[in-house]
Design a protein around this motif. Structure first.
Motif, PDB file in Angstrom:
ATOM      1  N   MET A 338       0.784  -1.233   0.000  1.00 23.21           N
ATOM      2  CA  MET A 338       0.000   0.000   0.000  1.00 23.21           C
ATOM      3  C   MET A 338       0.813   1.278   0.000  1.00 23.21           C
ATOM      4  N   SER A 339       1.835   1.296   0.793  1.00 25.20           N
ATOM      5  CA  SER A 339       2.526   2.575   0.970  1.00 25.20           C
ATOM      6  C   SER A 339       3.994   2.298   1.249  1.00 25.20           C
ATOM      7  N   ALA A 340       4.762   3.363   1.246  1.00 25.94           N
ATOM      8  CA  ALA A 340       6.196   3.214   1.490  1.00 25.94           C
ATOM      9  C   ALA A 340       6.452   2.482   2.793  1.00 25.94           C
ATOM     10  N   ALA A 341       5.582   2.672   3.772  1.00 25.89           N
ATOM     11  CA  ALA A 341       5.788   2.043   5.077  1.00 25.89           C
ATOM     12  C   ALA A 341       5.641   0.521   4.988  1.00 25.89           C
ATOM     13  N   THR A 342       4.891   0.053   4.014  1.00 27.10           N
ATOM     14  CA  THR A 342       4.658  -1.387   3.913  1.00 27.10           C
ATOM     15  C   THR A 342       5.631  -2.071   2.950  1.00 27.10           C
ATOM     16  N   ALA A 366       4.810   2.285  -6.200  1.00 24.88           N
ATOM     17  CA  ALA A 366       3.550   2.384  -5.462  1.00 24.88           C
ATOM     18  C   ALA A 366       2.392   2.493  -6.448  1.00 24.88           C
ATOM     19  N   MET A 367       1.305   1.813  -6.137  1.00 23.26           N
ATOM     20  CA  MET A 367       0.124   1.883  -6.992  1.00 23.26           C
ATOM     21  C   MET A 367      -1.081   2.149  -6.127  1.00 23.26           C
ATOM     22  N   PHE A 369      -4.426   1.215  -4.632  1.00 21.58           N
ATOM     23  CA  PHE A 369      -4.787  -0.140  -4.227  1.00 21.58           C
ATOM     24  C   PHE A 369      -5.710  -0.827  -5.241  1.00 21.58           C
ATOM     25  N   LYS A 370      -6.714  -0.109  -5.682  1.00 19.55           N
ATOM     26  CA  LYS A 370      -7.650  -0.677  -6.661  1.00 19.55           C
ATOM     27  C   LYS A 370      -6.916  -1.115  -7.934  1.00 19.55           C
ATOM     28  N   LYS A 371      -6.034  -0.252  -8.357  1.00 22.92           N
ATOM     29  CA  LYS A 371      -5.278  -0.530  -9.566  1.00 22.92           C
ATOM     30  C   LYS A 371      -4.416  -1.779  -9.395  1.00 22.92           C
ATOM     31  N   SER A 372      -3.920  -1.881  -8.207  1.00 20.59           N
ATOM     32  CA  SER A 372      -3.046  -2.988  -7.921  1.00 20.59           C
ATOM     33  C   SER A 372      -3.806  -4.325  -7.969  1.00 20.59           C
ATOM     34  N   LEU A 373      -4.978  -4.354  -7.411  1.00 24.68           N
ATOM     35  CA  LEU A 373      -5.787  -5.573  -7.498  1.00 24.68           C
ATOM     36  C   LEU A 373      -6.220  -5.835  -8.937  1.00 24.68           C
ATOM     37  N   GLY A 374      -6.483  -4.761  -9.639  1.00 22.89           N
ATOM     38  CA  GLY A 374      -6.859  -4.905 -11.053  1.00 22.89           C
ATOM     39  C   GLY A 374      -5.734  -5.535 -11.844  1.00 22.89           C
TER      40      GLY A 374
END
Length: 428
Positions: A338-342, A366-367, A369-374
């Motif tokens: 999700m983010s730089a922290a993760t 980084a993307m 989240f929706k895009k990433s699942l897509g």
RNA sequence: GUGAGCGUAGCUCAGCUGGUAGAGCAUCGGUCUGUGGCACCGAGGGUCGCGGGUUCAAACCCCGUCGCUCACCCCA
């Protein structure tokens, strides 16, 4: 001035792209496994050889040598050729390395590209691929021929090649074949004016090939021609008869085809061919036979030999056309961070999954989240591993199965364990 | 080497008897800042294989050329 130029693969060559390349690997792996189960071992051969090696083994007058080889002069002015087939190389290697001193029969297989400068058409390329096997040694027992054929049938069955036909014939030895060829030539001369131009020419060049003719109007004439089975010497007749007994013993379905002759000079006695449907005009996926004089011809001790070559391009085509292509394991896990922290956790877990043999895609940037699942979906991932800040702080990660959207939360150990058992279970 | 068919976007194709190029899919972005497939909106992408000719005007007609495909020959 830079010329704008579109490069393309040379005529008759092609790129084998994913996902086809997976099917190729799968087929080649099946061949290796089957062949090794028959105690064949791989030989890796050069892709070019002295031109003379091919000229002498295949026959200087054959089309393959006469007009289809990629032959060129090396810098030292010696003539070398890209291999149009590999049996000659196997025999050369057998002699060169004194393999006749090895215990038992020498059983070798090879996989790789061959080169012939023909006009490309369906199932025929200038760079094409063969998987072949050879048995060399002192024995010409029909059981060897039968075992080789059994191995072929086992491979084709395992590869899901439907609708194949195994044709078998004997073309005699250097004692009886020339006599038959002469008889055949005489008969052909009597009907010469009823034959097409190609066949008329073959009466002189290679009468056996007339039997291969596909011209409909020649078929009735060919049926009346003398058959080699009636002209085999006693030894060849017995060999062929025993081969058929062996095939029956092994439960191998075959067709006896008295018109099956092979184009290369070195064949003797047993010849065979496997044809498949749906391949267009080039429907032979495998051809081979016995070549008892070849080792000697190339300067070795008298040695028996038999072998075959499978045309991989055609075998693959047949698997694809037959709709039998197996499902290839695809992407296992898409790591949706999700983010730089993760990100550090994502990198670490991705590596661990990969160490377990799971195919993992880790987005490099980084993307949303929706895009990433897509993207996970489009890439065909089985799972999305969701790593948000909640997951990182709690140490439990969310694993989502894309097919049915089922999610579960797992800690790192459980996650690895779960995915590994999934992977084994699915064969992925 | 011989013969036939076909060349329009990444892919599959439409484009009438000539009037300077379109769709679907795919790709990318947005609607949509922790939940994909759907939907909607938008964008990029083509010297219509190339060259010449005819014409006021050519993706379309003519010639040539290159490429691809299939078949013959031969072979896996």
């Amino acid at each position: 001035m830079t010329e704008k130029r579109q490069f393309r693969a040379i005529k008759g060559t092609r790129d084998i792209l994913p996902p086809d390349s997976s099917l190729w690997n799968w087929f080649e792996r099946a061949a290796r496994e089957v062949f090794e189960s028959y105690n064949f071992r791989e030989i890796r051969l050069p892709i070019f050889e002295e031109t003379d090696l091919f000229a002498r083994s295949i026959g200087a007058d054959t089309d393959v040598v006469g007009k289809e080889m990629y032959t060129f002069e090396d810098r030292d002015e010696s003539s070398i050729s890209l291999r149009p087939e590999a049996t000659a190389s196997v025999v050369r290697a057998y002699i060169e390395h004194g393999m006749h001193t090895l215990p038992g029969n020498v059983k070798l297989y090879y996989i790789g590209p061959m080169f012939r400068r023909e006009r490309p058409q369906k199932g025929r390329y200038r760079q094409f691929y063969q998987i072949g096997a050879e048995v060399l040694g002192q024995s010409d027992a029909p059981a060897i021929d039968a075992e080789v054929l059994e191995m072929l049938v086992v491979l084709f069955k395992r590869a899901g090649l439907a609708l194949i036909t195994l044709s078998v014939n004997s073309i005699g030895c250097k004692q009886c074949r020339p006599k038959y060829v002469e008889v055949l030539r005489q008969e052909l001369l009597k009907v010469k004016d009823k034959l097409g131009a190609d066949s008329q020419r073959r009466i002189e060049t290679n009468p056996l090939r007339v039997l291969d003719s596909k011209l409909p109007e020649e078929q009735p004439i060919i049926e009346t021609l003398p058959r080699i089975s009636d002209h085999l010497c006693a030894a060849c007749r017995q060999h062929f008869s025993e081969l058929k007994d062996e095939l029956n013993l092994r439960g191998i379905a075959y067709e006896e085809n008295w018109r099956l002759v092979r184009g290369l000079d070195y064949y003797t006695r047993t010849t065979f061919e496997v044809t498949a449907e749906g391949l267009g005009s080039q429907n032979a996926v495998c051809g081979g036979g016995r070549y008892d004089g070849l080792v000697e011809l190339l300067g070795g001790h008298p040695t028996k030999g038999i072998g075959f070559a499978i045309g991989s391009d055609r075998a693959i085509l047949s698997i694809q056309e037959g709709g039998q292509a197996p499902k290839m394991p695809g992407l296992g896990v898409f790591v949706a961070w999700m983010s730089a922290a993760t990100y550090p956790a994502a990198v670490r877990i991705a590596r661990k999954l990969r160490e377990c043999g799971i195919a993992v895609e880790l987005p490099p940037e980084a993307m949303k989240f929706k895009k990433s699942l897509g993207l996970a979906d489009k890439l065909g991932a089985r799972y999305a591993l969701i790593i948000g800040e909640d997951e990182v702080t709690s140490g439990t990660y969310t694993l989502k199965r894309l097919a049915d959207a089922e999610q579960k939360k797992l800690n790192e150990n459980d996650l690895l364990e779960y995915l590994e058992s999934e992977r084994r279970g699915s064969g992925a």
